[in-house]
Scaffold this motif. Structure first.
Motif, PDB file in Angstrom:
ATOM      1  N   GLU A  56       0.833  -1.212   0.000  1.00  0.00           N
ATOM      2  CA  GLU A  56       0.000   0.000   0.000  1.00  0.00           C
ATOM      3  C   GLU A  56       0.862   1.253   0.000  1.00  0.00           C
ATOM      4  O   GLU A  56       0.529   2.246  -0.665  1.00  0.00           O
ATOM      5  CB  GLU A  56      -0.938  -0.036   1.205  1.00  0.00           C
ATOM      6  N   ASP A  57       1.995   1.232   0.703  1.00  0.00           N
ATOM      7  CA  ASP A  57       2.911   2.382   0.676  1.00  0.00           C
ATOM      8  C   ASP A  57       3.558   2.527  -0.696  1.00  0.00           C
ATOM      9  O   ASP A  57       3.799   3.650  -1.162  1.00  0.00           O
ATOM     10  CB  ASP A  57       3.970   2.247   1.768  1.00  0.00           C
ATOM     11  N   CYS A  58       3.840   1.406  -1.346  1.00  0.00           N
ATOM     12  CA  CYS A  58       4.385   1.458  -2.708  1.00  0.00           C
ATOM     13  C   CYS A  58       3.372   2.085  -3.672  1.00  0.00           C
ATOM     14  O   CYS A  58       3.736   2.896  -4.533  1.00  0.00           O
ATOM     15  CB  CYS A  58       4.752   0.051  -3.189  1.00  0.00           C
ATOM     16  N   LEU A  59       2.111   1.721  -3.513  1.00  0.00           N
ATOM     17  CA  LEU A  59       1.063   2.287  -4.368  1.00  0.00           C
ATOM     18  C   LEU A  59       0.959   3.796  -4.168  1.00  0.00           C
ATOM     19  O   LEU A  59       0.795   4.552  -5.140  1.00  0.00           O
ATOM     20  CB  LEU A  59      -0.276   1.617  -4.073  1.00  0.00           C
ATOM     21  N   ARG A  60       1.078   4.242  -2.933  1.00  0.00           N
ATOM     22  CA  ARG A  60       1.036   5.692  -2.667  1.00  0.00           C
ATOM     23  C   ARG A  60       2.237   6.386  -3.300  1.00  0.00           C
ATOM     24  O   ARG A  60       2.109   7.492  -3.852  1.00  0.00           O
ATOM     25  CB  ARG A  60       0.980   5.944  -1.159  1.00  0.00           C
ATOM     26  N   PHE A  61       3.405   5.750  -3.236  1.00  0.00           N
ATOM     27  CA  PHE A  61       4.606   6.322  -3.868  1.00  0.00           C
ATOM     28  C   PHE A  61       4.400   6.448  -5.369  1.00  0.00           C
ATOM     29  O   PHE A  61       4.713   7.490  -5.968  1.00  0.00           O
ATOM     30  CB  PHE A  61       5.822   5.440  -3.567  1.00  0.00           C
ATOM     31  N   VAL A  62       3.879   5.402  -5.994  1.00  0.00           N
ATOM     32  CA  VAL A  62       3.651   5.403  -7.444  1.00  0.00           C
ATOM     33  C   VAL A  62       2.692   6.525  -7.834  1.00  0.00           C
ATOM     34  O   VAL A  62       2.928   7.267  -8.793  1.00  0.00           O
ATOM     35  CB  VAL A  62       3.105   4.036  -7.899  1.00  0.00           C
ATOM     36  N   GLU A  63       1.616   6.654  -7.077  1.00  0.00           N
ATOM     37  CA  GLU A  63       0.622   7.683  -7.392  1.00  0.00           C
ATOM     38  C   GLU A  63       1.205   9.083  -7.215  1.00  0.00           C
ATOM     39  O   GLU A  63       1.028   9.962  -8.071  1.00  0.00           O
ATOM     40  CB  GLU A  63      -0.604   7.510  -6.499  1.00  0.00           C
ATOM     41  N   ASP A  64       1.911   9.299  -6.124  1.00  0.00           N
ATOM     42  CA  ASP A  64       2.479  10.616  -5.839  1.00  0.00           C
ATOM     43  C   ASP A  64       3.544  10.995  -6.858  1.00  0.00           C
ATOM     44  O   ASP A  64       3.637  12.168  -7.272  1.00  0.00           O
ATOM     45  CB  ASP A  64       3.091  10.619  -4.427  1.00  0.00           C
ATOM     46  N   ALA A  65       4.357  10.017  -7.289  1.00  0.00           N
ATOM     47  CA  ALA A  65       5.477  10.293  -8.207  1.00  0.00           C
ATOM     48  C   ALA A  65       5.068  10.253  -9.673  1.00  0.00           C
ATOM     49  O   ALA A  65       5.837  10.665 -10.540  1.00  0.00           O
ATOM     50  CB  ALA A  65       6.600   9.277  -7.959  1.00  0.00           C
ATOM     51  N   GLY A  66       3.881   9.726  -9.957  1.00  0.00           N
ATOM     52  CA  GLY A  66       3.475   9.577 -11.357  1.00  0.00           C
ATOM     53  C   GLY A  66       4.327   8.560 -12.097  1.00  0.00           C
ATOM     54  O   GLY A  66       4.632   8.726 -13.284  1.00  0.00           O
ATOM     55  N   LEU A  83      -0.091 -10.543  -4.393  1.00  0.00           N
ATOM     56  CA  LEU A  83       0.244 -10.122  -5.753  1.00  0.00           C
ATOM     57  C   LEU A  83      -0.978  -9.582  -6.495  1.00  0.00           C
ATOM     58  O   LEU A  83      -0.902  -8.548  -7.163  1.00  0.00           O
ATOM     59  CB  LEU A  83       0.858 -11.288  -6.533  1.00  0.00           C
ATOM     60  N   ARG A  84      -2.096 -10.270  -6.393  1.00  0.00           N
ATOM     61  CA  ARG A  84      -3.298  -9.810  -7.088  1.00  0.00           C
ATOM     62  C   ARG A  84      -3.741  -8.445  -6.580  1.00  0.00           C
ATOM     63  O   ARG A  84      -4.175  -7.579  -7.350  1.00  0.00           O
ATOM     64  CB  ARG A  84      -4.425 -10.833  -6.933  1.00  0.00           C
ATOM     65  N   ASP A  85      -3.645  -8.233  -5.259  1.00  0.00           N
ATOM     66  CA  ASP A  85      -4.004  -6.927  -4.687  1.00  0.00           C
ATOM     67  C   ASP A  85      -3.128  -5.824  -5.264  1.00  0.00           C
ATOM     68  O   ASP A  85      -3.613  -4.728  -5.575  1.00  0.00           O
ATOM     69  CB  ASP A  85      -3.862  -6.957  -3.158  1.00  0.00           C
ATOM     70  N   LEU A  86      -1.837  -6.117  -5.391  1.00  0.00           N
ATOM     71  CA  LEU A  86      -0.914  -5.132  -5.966  1.00  0.00           C
ATOM     72  C   LEU A  86      -1.321  -4.779  -7.392  1.00  0.00           C
ATOM     73  O   LEU A  86      -1.424  -3.594  -7.750  1.00  0.00           O
ATOM     74  CB  LEU A  86       0.511  -5.677  -5.955  1.00  0.00           C
ATOM     75  N   ILE A  87      -1.539  -5.784  -8.212  1.00  0.00           N
ATOM     76  CA  ILE A  87      -1.854  -5.543  -9.621  1.00  0.00           C
ATOM     77  C   ILE A  87      -3.185  -4.797  -9.764  1.00  0.00           C
ATOM     78  O   ILE A  87      -3.306  -3.854 -10.551  1.00  0.00           O
ATOM     79  CB  ILE A  87      -1.845  -6.863 -10.409  1.00  0.00           C
ATOM     80  N   ARG A  88      -4.178  -5.187  -8.980  1.00  0.00           N
ATOM     81  CA  ARG A  88      -5.469  -4.479  -9.025  1.00  0.00           C
ATOM     82  C   ARG A  88      -5.288  -3.019  -8.609  1.00  0.00           C
ATOM     83  O   ARG A  88      -5.891  -2.109  -9.202  1.00  0.00           O
ATOM     84  CB  ARG A  88      -6.477  -5.171  -8.112  1.00  0.00           C
TER      85      ARG A  88
END
Length: 320
Positions: A56-66, A83-88
């Motif tokens: 979830e922290d990785c997803l926030r990083f991706v969103e914030d950094a574009g 893994l499925r949660d990450l991809i979704r």
């Protein structure tokens, strides 16, 4: 002893972070195989796996950094229960243009993971498949008896789902079976396509050639055989300063299963985190990394030697 930093200084080039385009996520060291060249020393006995909180922290990083590209690796990333949660989650982020997943293929022949190819297809996940040779003996030598035939079976299944055609990307990865550099990527790709196509009807998009890093199990084997110094000299003798402008660590960061951030997956294995006050993915802003010096070591000769090496193959044809 060779010294990579000295070679970089002589080249007159600087190795610093550019804008982050790719986040590489190591989902853990658990793996169904125990390959002889594995730099993270993954295997069935390893229990380390990235938690949902870190994801979830990785997803926030991706969103914030574009961030545009996500490169999912391991171990066998398929063995991470999230893994499925990450991809979704990634599919919900507008900046993400491509999701890459690195698979050893053989795991997708196991019953508990047999549904994953369909899941990957439905989410347009790009598959990068380890296939260290198109010949059975060489693959089984590196990866274990019977792995080659399991790989062929899975590749044929992926083809039936549209991978290697119909817009679903499938790439294979070659790495040398010993202490030598890969041959020309385009020549090996032609040989792979001819052999696998004629014998099994298999198609794929591209072949990536990757130089073996002198760390992990590969380094241990070199040391046992008294070949480490010779291999390091080979890498240094083939140092190509033109590759410094193209190396993947310039626009990529790697996060390990605990959420610590590194310049690349090799640095992660060697415990060389980026030089930030707090190197946890949830506490880092991508914009603060721009211009930061990249942590270097003699293993960096791996990516700068000859035609160059990255997680997406030779640097020969990569634009600066």
């Amino acid at each position: 002893m060779v010294n990579f930093k000295r070679y970089v200084n002589k080249s007159g080039k600087l190795l610093v972070k550019d804008k982050i385009q790719c986040l590489q996520m190591n989902m853990g060291y658990a793996c169904n195989l125990k390959c002889s060249h594995c730099h993270v020393e993954a295997g069935p006995d390893r229990q380390e796996k990235m938690s949902l909180a870190v994801i979830e922290d990785c997803l926030r990083f991706v969103e914030d950094a574009g961030v545009k590209m996500i490169d999912i690796t391991g171990g066998a990333p398929e063995m991470n229960p999230h893994l499925r949660d990450l991809i979704r989650g990634l599919k919900q982020l507008s900046s993400v243009e491509s999701i890459l997943l690195r698979s050893n293929l053989a795991i997708l022949d196991q019953a508990e993971y047999a549904d994953l190819p369909n899941f990957f297809m439905e989410n347009n996940v790009e598959i990068i498949s380890s296939m260290p040779c198109y010949l059975e003996n060489n693959v089984d030598f590196q990866r274990g008896k019977g792995v080659y035939n399991r790989n062929i079976k899975v590749l044929q299944k992926l083809n039936r789902l549209g991978y290697g055609s119909k817009g679903l990307k499938l790439h294979l990865v070659y790495n040398p079976g010993g202490n030598f550099l890969p041959g020309p990527q385009h020549e090996l790709e032609t040989a792979y396509k001819e052999s696998l196509g004629e014998r099994f009807g298999i198609t794929f998009n591209s072949l990536y050639t990757i130089t073996n890093a002198p760390i992990g199990r590969f380094r241990t084997d070199l040391e046992k055989q008294g070949l480490l110094d010779g291999y390091m000299k080979l890498l240094a003798d083939n140092f190509n300063p033109a590759n410094l402008a193209k190396v993947m660590c310039r626009n990529l960061v790697s996060v390990d299963w605990q959420g610590k951030v590194y310049d690349c997956d090799f640095n992660h294995v060697l415990k060389l985190p980026i030089e930030a006050r707090d190197n946890y993915i949830g506490n880092i802003k991508a914009k603060d990394l721009v211009g930061m010096p990249i942590k270097l070591g003699n293993h960096c000769f791996t990516c700068a030697a000859g035609a160059g090496s990255s997680c997406q193959g030779s640097l020969d044809n990569k634009a600066v």
